[in-house]
Design a protein around this motif. Structure first.
Motif, short mmCIF file in Angstrom:
data_model
loop_
_atom_site.label_atom_id
_atom_site.label_comp_id
_atom_site.label_asym_id
_atom_site.label_seq_id
_atom_site.Cartn_x
_atom_site.Cartn_y
_atom_site.Cartn_z
N ARG A 286 5.27 -3.93 9.13
CA ARG A 286 4.20 -3.44 10.01
C ARG A 286 4.47 -3.84 11.46
N THR B 221 0.83 -1.20 0.00
CA THR B 221 0.00 0.00 0.00
C THR B 221 0.87 1.25 0.00
N ASP C 237 -5.74 -1.32 -4.72
CA ASP C 237 -5.01 -2.03 -3.68
C ASP C 237 -5.72 -3.35 -3.35
N ASP C 238 -4.93 -4.38 -3.15
CA ASP C 238 -5.44 -5.67 -2.65
C ASP C 238 -6.45 -6.33 -3.58
MG MG Z 1 -1.97 -2.91 2.18
#
Ligand code: MG
Ligand code: ADP
Length: 468
Positions: free
Chosen positions: A332, A177, A233-234
């Protein structure tokens, strides 16, 4: 502009536009309770239920409100707020039931009703907001992300020309992202007239379904087909959604044919998406497909150092190293660990030592640390994939049908476990460590010339890690 009527219009339009920039929850919580009061030259006065509201709105949305107002009116407008406590309950009632009459309808409170309390859906406008924080300069490039990051930068510099379409794939928390948004932010920064559609596949789907329900398919089509750059996205979310896939297929063609840039992200290679129509799959695979891998230790450390660069926090290099050593799953988790420690240090006003880090991050480590992978599991998964038996991998046969999977298994063992070549050799029927080295090198060479082999190996590694 001097007519106050025009300021009312500015505010009403602003309320419509702001939904492009903030979440639905924020809109409900903060914007349903503020109302237009009146105006002066270059100033709009709004009412809010409390000083708390005012301070929050100013802090969180002050800039965006002013920017949008300037966009709409072409001039700089400032905002003042007053507290209208007695309006609180009514303001809330008004949200529930817009026709409700207030008890003591003074001119002031009448004015406050000018801003229509439309539902979020009604005002939810065109293009989704690109997360501002995600820019190239905040992205730390390592060997794991080199290819993807450079492709993304090339695209941002020359949209529609270099790599079109492009698909970035990789596991959770690896920066998909971030890169996708960076493309959008970079392009906008250099040419604010570019129309960029940045949307998650989920929102694209929901919006599409909503457009069918409300018979606004035309609007939906127009919106996405008029974009200069489409960033979705995704896309794994589109599995099992044939109708949305169909729509995206046509959107894709329309944009592609007019040389508009398309970039997608996905949590795995497209070849591994199961419920995807062949024609859409072939579109995704048409251009450049690049992957993001988990960062190695050096890159993890570089990311942590970058994150604290501009904050004046006191955290030792040794603690950063400690985090980088222990949180290896993805960026993350790495960020989350750092944030937790910084919050701890800040709130308790304590210097963060390795001891504190170890205690505070205990739970994070146990959930992110890859569970120990044994060589038997690798052999089982690899043998399964090639429809042979694990014993074949340990046995003496050297036919290509056996030797190739055996080398792959060795290669994987070498790459995702801490075993030495000697130990690995023992697990493969007592082979010599040089055989393991030779096998591993052979696969490395093959990957260089055959990218599908790499895809297979990445898939096998995922399966091995998920093996229970
Ligand atoms: Mg993402
Ligand atoms: P994904 O979409 O792949 O799940 P994100 O793009 O949301 O991952 O990244 C997760 C978090 O890690 C974000 O806060 C992002 O800014 C950060 N991040 C990911 N990769 C990097 C990188 N290479 N350098 C700096 N920050 C990164």
């Amino acid at each position: 502009m001097s007519e106050s009527k025009e300021y009312v219009d500015v505010w009403n339009q602003l309320i419509g536009k702001i939904t492009e920039h903030i979440s639905e929850d924020d809109f409900t919580v903060w914007f349903k309770s503020i109302n237009y009061q009146n105006s002066q030259e270059n100033k709009i006065i709004l009412s809010a239920p409390s000083t708390f509201y005012i301070s929050q709105i100013k802090r969180r949305f002050g800039t965006i409100i002013e920017e949008i107002a300037q966009d709409i009116s072409g001039e700089k407008i400032s905002f003042d707020y007053i507290v209208l406590e007695e309006d609180t309950s009514e303001a809330k009632d008004e949200i529930k039931e817009s026709s409700s009459k207030s008890k003591n309808e003074t001119t002031e409170s009448k004015k406050s009703k000018i801003a229509p309390s439309k539902s979020f859906k009604e005002v939810k406008k065109d293009i989704y907001k690109i997360p501002e924080n995600y820019t190239f300069d905040k992205f730390v490039i390592g060997e794991n992300s080199n290819f993807a990051a450079n492709a993304a930068m090339a695209i941002a510099n020359d949209p529609g020309i270099t790599y079109n379409p492009c698909l970035i794939y990789g596991g959770v928390g690896l920066g998909k992202t971030h890169l996708l948004a960076s493309i959008g932010n970079y392009v906008l920064e250099h040419d604010s007239s570019k129309k960029i559609a940045f949307v998650t596949a989920e929102n694209f789907t929901n919006e599409f379904i909503e457009s069918i329900k409300t018979k606004k398919e035309g609007q939906f089509k127009n919106k996405y087909r008029s974009a200069d750059i489409l960033l979705i996205d995704d896309i794994h979310f589109l599995e099992n959604k044939p109708q949305t896939q169909e729509e995206l297929f046509h959107t894709f063609n329309a944009l592609y044919e007019s040389n508009k840039q398309l970039v997608f992200t996905c949590d795995r290679p497209v070849s591994e998406l199961k419920e995807l129509t062949d024609r859409l799959r072939s579109r995704f695979e048409r251009g450049l497909n690049v992957d993001l891998q988990p960062p190695n230790y050096e890159t993890r450390l570089a990311i942590l150092s970058r994150k604290i660069e501009n904050s004046n926090v006191d955290i030792g290099e040794d603690v950063l190293q400690f985090i980088a050593e222990n949180v290896s799953s993805n960026v993350r988790d790495l960020e989350a660990s750092l944030t937790k420690l910084l919050a701890y240090g800040h709130l308790l006003n304590k210097e963060i030592t390795i001891d504190i880090a170890r205690k505070q991050l205990k739970n994070t480590f146990s959930s992110t640390k890859e569970t120990h992978i044994d060589i038997n599991t690798i052999q089982r998964v690899v043998a399964d994939y090639f429809s042979i038996s694990p014993n074949d991998l340990k046995g003496k046969k050297r036919t290509k049908a056996i030797a190739h999977p055996r080398q792959i298994a060795m290669y994987i063992a070498r790459n995702i476990t801490e075993y030495s070549t000697t130990e690995i050799g023992l697990e493969f029927g007592g082979r010599n460590h040089t055989t393991v080295m030779h096998g591993t090198q052979k696969i490395e060479g093959k990957i260089q010339v055959d990218s599908t082999l790499d895809v297979v190996i990445q898939k096998l590694i995922r399966d091995i890690k998920n093996y229970r």
